[in-house]
Design a protein around this motif. Structure first.
Motif, short mmCIF file in Angstrom:
data_model
loop_
_atom_site.label_atom_id
_atom_site.label_comp_id
_atom_site.label_asym_id
_atom_site.label_seq_id
_atom_site.Cartn_x
_atom_site.Cartn_y
_atom_site.Cartn_z
N ASP A 19 52.29 48.98 65.78
CA ASP A 19 52.49 49.03 64.33
C ASP A 19 51.27 49.68 63.69
OD1 ASP A 19 55.04 47.74 64.05
OD2 ASP A 19 54.06 45.85 64.58
N ALA A 20 51.40 50.97 63.34
CA ALA A 20 50.28 51.68 62.71
C ALA A 20 50.09 51.23 61.27
CB ALA A 20 50.53 53.19 62.76
N LEU A 21 51.20 50.85 60.61
CA LEU A 21 51.14 50.36 59.24
C LEU A 21 52.29 49.37 59.05
CD1 LEU A 21 49.46 50.87 56.60
CD2 LEU A 21 51.34 52.35 55.87
N SER A 22 51.99 48.23 58.43
CA SER A 22 53.01 47.17 58.31
C SER A 22 53.14 46.68 56.88
CB SER A 22 52.64 45.97 59.20
OG SER A 22 52.58 46.35 60.56
N ASP A 23 54.34 46.86 56.32
CA ASP A 23 54.70 46.26 55.03
C ASP A 23 53.66 46.47 53.94
OD1 ASP A 23 57.15 45.21 55.99
OD2 ASP A 23 56.07 43.57 56.95
N LEU A 24 53.27 47.72 53.74
CA LEU A 24 52.26 48.02 52.72
C LEU A 24 52.90 48.03 51.33
CD1 LEU A 24 49.36 48.90 51.98
CD2 LEU A 24 50.15 51.27 52.19
N ASP A 25 52.47 47.09 50.49
CA ASP A 25 52.84 47.07 49.08
C ASP A 25 51.59 47.43 48.28
OD1 ASP A 25 55.47 46.21 49.57
OD2 ASP A 25 54.84 44.11 49.63
N VAL A 34 40.48 54.35 43.50
CA VAL A 34 40.71 53.25 44.45
C VAL A 34 40.15 53.63 45.81
CG1 VAL A 34 42.49 51.98 45.71
CG2 VAL A 34 42.73 52.33 43.25
N GLY A 35 39.35 52.75 46.38
CA GLY A 35 38.82 52.94 47.72
C GLY A 35 39.71 52.28 48.75
N TYR A 36 39.78 52.89 49.92
CA TYR A 36 40.68 52.42 50.99
C TYR A 36 39.84 52.34 52.25
CZ TYR A 36 45.55 52.07 52.73
OH TYR A 36 46.76 51.66 53.23
N LEU A 37 39.58 51.10 52.71
CA LEU A 37 38.65 50.86 53.80
C LEU A 37 39.33 50.21 54.99
CD1 LEU A 37 35.65 49.33 51.85
CD2 LEU A 37 35.76 51.61 52.81
N GLY A 38 38.77 50.45 56.17
CA GLY A 38 39.26 49.80 57.38
C GLY A 38 38.65 50.46 58.60
N PRO A 39 38.58 49.75 59.72
CA PRO A 39 38.04 50.33 60.95
C PRO A 39 38.96 51.42 61.50
CG PRO A 39 38.25 47.94 61.12
CD PRO A 39 39.00 48.36 59.92
N ASN A 40 38.51 52.11 62.52
CA ASN A 40 39.34 53.10 63.20
C ASN A 40 40.65 52.46 63.65
OD1 ASN A 40 37.50 55.26 63.06
ND2 ASN A 40 36.38 54.49 64.84
N GLY A 41 41.77 53.15 63.40
CA GLY A 41 43.06 52.65 63.83
C GLY A 41 43.66 51.61 62.93
N SER A 42 43.07 51.40 61.75
CA SER A 42 43.59 50.36 60.86
C SER A 42 44.79 50.80 60.05
CB SER A 42 42.48 49.88 59.91
OG SER A 42 42.05 50.94 59.08
N GLY A 43 45.03 52.12 59.96
CA GLY A 43 46.21 52.61 59.26
C GLY A 43 45.93 53.45 58.03
N LYS A 44 44.67 53.79 57.77
CA LYS A 44 44.34 54.55 56.56
C LYS A 44 44.93 55.96 56.60
CE LYS A 44 39.89 54.36 56.52
NZ LYS A 44 39.75 54.01 57.94
N GLY A 202 40.73 48.44 48.54
CA GLY A 202 41.69 47.83 49.44
C GLY A 202 41.11 47.82 50.85
N ILE A 203 41.32 46.73 51.56
CA ILE A 203 40.82 46.61 52.94
C ILE A 203 41.99 46.44 53.88
CG2 ILE A 203 39.40 45.26 54.53
CD1 ILE A 203 37.60 44.50 52.25
N LEU A 204 42.06 47.34 54.88
CA LEU A 204 43.11 47.30 55.90
C LEU A 204 42.58 46.68 57.17
CD1 LEU A 204 44.83 50.81 55.82
CD2 LEU A 204 45.88 48.66 55.20
N ARG A 205 43.45 45.94 57.85
CA ARG A 205 43.11 45.41 59.17
C ARG A 205 44.37 45.41 60.02
NH1 ARG A 205 39.92 39.75 60.54
NH2 ARG A 205 39.61 40.18 62.75
N ASN A 206 44.30 46.09 61.14
CA ASN A 206 45.44 46.17 62.07
C ASN A 206 46.73 46.58 61.37
OD1 ASN A 206 43.76 45.30 64.17
ND2 ASN A 206 44.17 43.15 63.73
N GLY A 207 46.62 47.57 60.49
CA GLY A 207 47.80 48.10 59.82
C GLY A 207 48.28 47.30 58.64
N ARG A 208 47.56 46.26 58.26
CA ARG A 208 47.97 45.43 57.12
C ARG A 208 46.88 45.42 56.04
NH1 ARG A 208 52.46 42.41 57.75
NH2 ARG A 208 53.33 42.26 59.86
#
Length: 309
Positions: A19-25, A34-44, A202-208
């Motif tokens: 799941d590269a990205l899950s249920d993004l609202d 708006v900033g969009y943050l997350g580790p490598n592979g988080s879905g950005k 916004g902070i992403l983790r494991n596609g969420r």
């Protein structure tokens, strides 16, 4: 109420069993950064590709100014400009020819502003793209995006390869865009850059999407740091509610506080405190509150999770 610049509902992308990205609202309002943050592979990067209509979602939907990104991509693209972290350009064209071509594709160019940006980013547009360094290629695509004055700027690691002086030029340009009412969606691994520019993060983790809000909204994710100096002996703070990470050095105590600071202040006030300093967590500390800290067993040094795609 104005249509959101970006609106996603249950947006998901699955590759085989990943799941590269899950249920993004997500809603990004017009005129905000708006900033969009997350580790490598988080879905950005997956999110940006879905917004650009470059890949199809497994489920859910995405809209740019009310235009479906899958069904009406051409109309959506007329209102945005995209900057990637890696500039893939035509090596045989000059910088000027590249800007002319990209301007024709975009359909609108503020010629006076283009000249201002060329000077601001210290770019020689007479040279062939093949002679440009990575930083100069990045400057070129930044100028191409900014000169169009689009309603929405989608920026994926936009300062990759830029030196600190040019990063300042970029920040100035983003502030100008915001003042003109443009919307900026910024994926960046430079936490100080996001902290300086963004209205919300916004902070992403494991596609969420695990958190979204202003920096002041998100301060609850990490403890307040407090340092107190006493006239006499340092009181025992280890049992004060909400207090952790207590360090004592002579007559100085440092600690972290989560939740209300009232119990700590009562103890300090009754113990002859001479000087009191406190500070809110930085964006890096907020990020670490989500992803934790890991120690390199070889050096014992703190490692921050790598930010990227």
């Amino acid at each position: 109420m104005a249509e959101p610049a970006i609106h996603t509902s249950g947006l998901s992308k699955r590759y085989a069993d990943v799941d590269a990205l899950s249920d993004l609202d997500l809603d990004v309002h017009q005129g905000e950064v708006v900033g969009y943050l997350g580790p490598n592979g988080s879905g950005k990067t997956t999110t940006l590709r879905l917004l650009l209509g470059l890949i199809r979602p497994t489920s859910g939907s995405a809209e740019i100014f009310g235009l479906d990104c899958q069904r009406r991509p051409v109309e959506a693209h007329r209102r945005l400009a995209y900057v990637a972290g890696e500039a893939n350009l035509w090596p045989s064209l000059t910088g000027s020819e590249t800007l002319h071509l990209l301007g024709r594709v975009q359909g609108q160019v503020d010629a006076a502003y283009r000249g201002e940006l060329i000077a601001r980013f210290d770019l020689d547009p007479s040279k062939k793209v093949r002679t440009y360094s990575k930083g100069n290629r990045q400057k070129l695509i930044l100028i191409a995006a900014l000169m169009a004055r689009p309603d929405l700027l989608l920026l994926d690691e936009p300062t990759s390869g830029l030196d600190p002086l040019m990063e300042q030029a970029f920040r100035h340009s983003v502030h100008e865009a915001k003042e003109r009412g443009q919307t900026v969606f910024l994926s960046s691994h430079i936490l100080s850059e996001v902290e300086a520019l963004c209205d919300r993060v916004g902070i992403l983790r494991n596609g969420r999407l695990v958190d979204m809000g202003t920096l002041s909204d998100m301060r609850h994710l990490s403890a307040l740091t407090v340092e107190a100096t006493f006239d006499g002996s340092v009181p025992d703070l280890s049992r004060v509610p909400g207090v952790s990470s207590v360090e004592v050095e002579g007559r100085v105590v440092r600690c972290q506080v989560q939740g209300t600071v009232e119990p700590l202040l009562k103890v300090l006030a009754s113990s002859g405190v001479h000087e009191l300093l406190s500070r809110e967590p930085s964006l890096e500390e907020l990020f670490l509150a989500h992803y934790g800290r890991s120690t390199d067993p070889g050096t014992g040094s703190l490692e921050v999770p790598a930010l990227g795609g």
